[in-house]
Scaffold this active site. Sequence first.
Site, short mmCIF file in Angstrom:
data_model
loop_
_atom_site.label_atom_id
_atom_site.label_comp_id
_atom_site.label_asym_id
_atom_site.label_seq_id
_atom_site.Cartn_x
_atom_site.Cartn_y
_atom_site.Cartn_z
CD GLU A 198 0.61 4.35 4.42
OE1 GLU A 198 -0.28 5.08 4.98
OE2 GLU A 198 1.90 4.65 4.63
NE ARG A 205 4.19 10.16 3.86
CZ ARG A 205 4.89 10.95 3.35
NH1 ARG A 205 4.09 12.15 3.22
NH2 ARG A 205 5.78 10.72 2.49
CG HIS A 210 11.72 5.27 9.04
ND1 HIS A 210 11.63 6.45 8.24
CD2 HIS A 210 10.92 4.41 8.49
CE1 HIS A 210 11.17 5.99 7.10
NE2 HIS A 210 10.63 4.69 7.38
CG ASP A 259 0.01 -0.39 2.61
OD1 ASP A 259 1.27 0.05 2.51
OD2 ASP A 259 -0.55 -0.60 3.36
CG HIS A 299 7.36 4.45 9.80
ND1 HIS A 299 6.64 4.35 8.46
CD2 HIS A 299 7.29 3.06 10.04
CE1 HIS A 299 5.84 3.22 8.42
NE2 HIS A 299 6.39 2.35 8.98
CD GLU A 350 0.95 -6.54 2.83
OE1 GLU A 350 0.86 -5.23 2.90
OE2 GLU A 350 1.85 -6.99 3.70
C1 UD1 Z 1 6.63 5.17 3.39
C2 UD1 Z 1 5.34 4.50 3.05
C3 UD1 Z 1 4.84 3.72 4.15
C4 UD1 Z 1 5.72 2.80 4.66
C5 UD1 Z 1 7.30 3.42 4.91
C6 UD1 Z 1 7.88 2.03 5.30
C7 UD1 Z 1 4.07 5.88 1.66
C8 UD1 Z 1 3.35 7.08 1.23
N1 UD1 Z 1 4.41 5.67 2.87
O1 UD1 Z 1 6.67 5.93 4.68
O2 UD1 Z 1 3.68 3.37 3.73
O3 UD1 Z 1 5.06 2.27 5.84
O4 UD1 Z 1 7.43 3.88 3.93
O5 UD1 Z 1 9.34 2.53 6.10
O6 UD1 Z 1 4.45 5.29 0.48
N2 UD1 Z 1 14.37 8.63 3.79
C9 UD1 Z 1 15.72 8.34 3.54
N3 UD1 Z 1 16.43 7.30 3.27
C10 UD1 Z 1 15.61 6.12 3.09
C11 UD1 Z 1 14.34 6.16 3.44
C12 UD1 Z 1 13.74 7.47 3.99
O7 UD1 Z 1 16.57 9.45 3.29
O8 UD1 Z 1 16.16 5.23 2.73
C13 UD1 Z 1 14.03 9.94 4.21
C14 UD1 Z 1 13.88 10.91 3.28
O9 UD1 Z 1 14.19 12.04 3.67
C15 UD1 Z 1 12.39 10.81 2.86
C16 UD1 Z 1 11.28 10.65 4.14
O10 UD1 Z 1 12.87 9.49 4.78
O11 UD1 Z 1 11.71 12.10 2.45
C17 UD1 Z 1 10.49 9.74 4.21
O12 UD1 Z 1 10.40 8.79 3.27
P1 UD1 Z 1 8.76 8.30 2.85
O13 UD1 Z 1 9.13 6.92 2.04
O14 UD1 Z 1 8.40 9.44 1.71
O15 UD1 Z 1 8.24 7.70 3.88
P2 UD1 Z 1 6.88 7.48 4.58
O16 UD1 Z 1 5.93 8.21 3.62
O17 UD1 Z 1 6.65 7.95 5.72
N1 UDP Z 2 12.87 -3.71 9.71
C1 UDP Z 2 14.41 -3.60 9.49
N2 UDP Z 2 15.15 -2.92 10.13
C2 UDP Z 2 14.71 -1.99 11.01
C3 UDP Z 2 13.29 -1.66 11.31
C4 UDP Z 2 12.70 -2.91 10.52
O1 UDP Z 2 14.38 -4.54 8.75
O2 UDP Z 2 15.65 -1.19 11.64
C5 UDP Z 2 12.04 -4.46 9.07
C6 UDP Z 2 10.94 -5.04 9.78
O3 UDP Z 2 11.39 -6.31 10.23
C7 UDP Z 2 9.72 -5.29 8.94
C8 UDP Z 2 9.74 -3.83 7.96
O4 UDP Z 2 11.22 -3.52 8.32
O5 UDP Z 2 9.68 -6.49 7.95
C9 UDP Z 2 8.76 -2.98 8.52
O6 UDP Z 2 9.27 -1.90 7.98
P1 UDP Z 2 8.55 -0.41 8.28
O7 UDP Z 2 8.12 -0.36 9.59
O8 UDP Z 2 9.56 0.77 7.76
O9 UDP Z 2 7.25 -0.15 7.24
P2 UDP Z 2 5.64 -0.96 7.37
O10 UDP Z 2 5.82 -2.21 7.45
O11 UDP Z 2 5.02 -0.14 8.54
O12 UDP Z 2 5.21 -0.49 5.94
#
Ligand code: UD1
Ligand code: UDP
Length: 381
Positions: free
Chosen positions: A132, A211, A242, A96, A209, A118
């Site tokens: 989501e 939103r 995160h 999602d 993490h 999923e």
């Molecule tokens: C996104 C997904 C959410 C999922 C989560 C898993 C959407 C709308 N949201 O969260 O469903 O649960 O990922 O973690 O698709 N960033 C980095 N490096 C990374 C990852 C993130 O720098 O490897 C930073 C960036 O500044 C980015 C911010 O984190 O702008 C947020 O990342 P983003 O993918 O937009 O996060 P969420 O929407 O919160």
């Molecule tokens: N996870 C990981 N390292 C971490 C934190 C989480 O590998 O430091 C894994 C965790 O086991 C799970 C997934 O990341 O499988 C969950 O990711 P996240 O919580 O970012 O996203 P969500 O599942 O809420 O979409």
Amino acid sequence: MHSIMPIFGTRPEAIKMAPVINALEESPHFRCIVTVTGQHREMLDQVNELFGIVPDHDLNILQHGQSLSAILTRTVDGLETLFAHTRPDAVVVQGDTTTSTAAAIAAFYHGIPVVHVEAGLRSGDLHSPFPEEANRKITSQIASLHLAPTSVSEANLIAEGINPDDVVITGNSVIDALLATVGKEVPFTDPRLEELAAGGRNVLLVTTHRRENQGDAMRGMGRALARIADAEPGLVIVLPAHKNPVVREALLPLLEGKANIIVTEPLPYGEFTRLLSLARFVLTDSGGVQEEAPSLGKPVLVMRENTERPEAVAAGTVALIGTDEERIVAEVTRLLKDADHFAAMANAVNPYGDGKAAARTVAAIAELLGVGFRIGAFTGG
Ligand code: UD1
Ligand code: UDP
């Protein structure tokens, strides 16, 4: 041979897609064209490296502070260019995230069948989790094949008018990933965690993490953690933070200087599952962690008002506690002090899968493309 394009962009998609990609690559019917959007960067690459997945295409869309619209448009634009010269027989998306829905839309516009891994999770509230819940409903409208992890998710899809013939209950591929990883006992890169593993102290594993929790709710979580750390010096709280700077700015200043709080960078999946195994219990707003922890018999307190994963709540290993600071402190304290309550929640249950979701997924895709038949569904925990 049919070409299949898995498209994903974030850490949880990568973890849940890895077993599917590995199973597709073992099939004689399919050639896999692995495409990542790069919605996440470090957290995505970390998972791909662990599972030996080398993307064929990388849209590299990440912008720090990215808006949902930017994720959507940059993904659709990137795939528009890619589909102009690479036309797979089917696209596979997971879950999602905005990557997954954008990829589904781009494929649908090109007349490419969409396989949704999923499928059918529903919280019933369009604004929580945001965005989501909307993302997954949109994908359900345009997918050709819906791979529901459980009978609950299958029922959600059928209630929305999806043809039952297009739904297969596979279990969740996160359990395939977990079972393939958790027993490996990889060393921790952070010496503080290795020390903890030797120790015998109670560990509370925390992740957050979402939103909809950013801002006041997340600051409340931070205050709750600081209070728990002060009140329970024998407990060690571990927070793999995160990468999102918004999350870090809300939480980390409140946790500084506490000897029994360990904040780490995102842990490689093997290290995270090891930490999960040695934790006493878990406090989280993560979707994936809600699915994994029950398999290891770890009680989970979920810092959300609702969940699209009711199965482990029904089994008693997951409790929804919301984000109120007082409530977090009270629920954590209760799990630490009340042995009966802890024992009642610490049952290992597997409502989300049996480790064979990827095999069922590949068989269902083979049926969709006329080169095989689906195999027996996942029948529950
Ligand atoms: C996104 C997904 C959410 C999922 C989560 C898993 C959407 C709308 N949201 O969260 O469903 O649960 O990922 O973690 O698709 N960033 C980095 N490096 C990374 C990852 C993130 O720098 O490897 C930073 C960036 O500044 C980015 C911010 O984190 O702008 C947020 O990342 P983003 O993918 O937009 O996060 P969420 O929407 O919160
Ligand atoms: N996870 C990981 N390292 C971490 C934190 C989480 O590998 O430091 C894994 C965790 O086991 C799970 C997934 O990341 O499988 C969950 O990711 P996240 O919580 O970012 O996203 P969500 O599942 O809420 O979409």
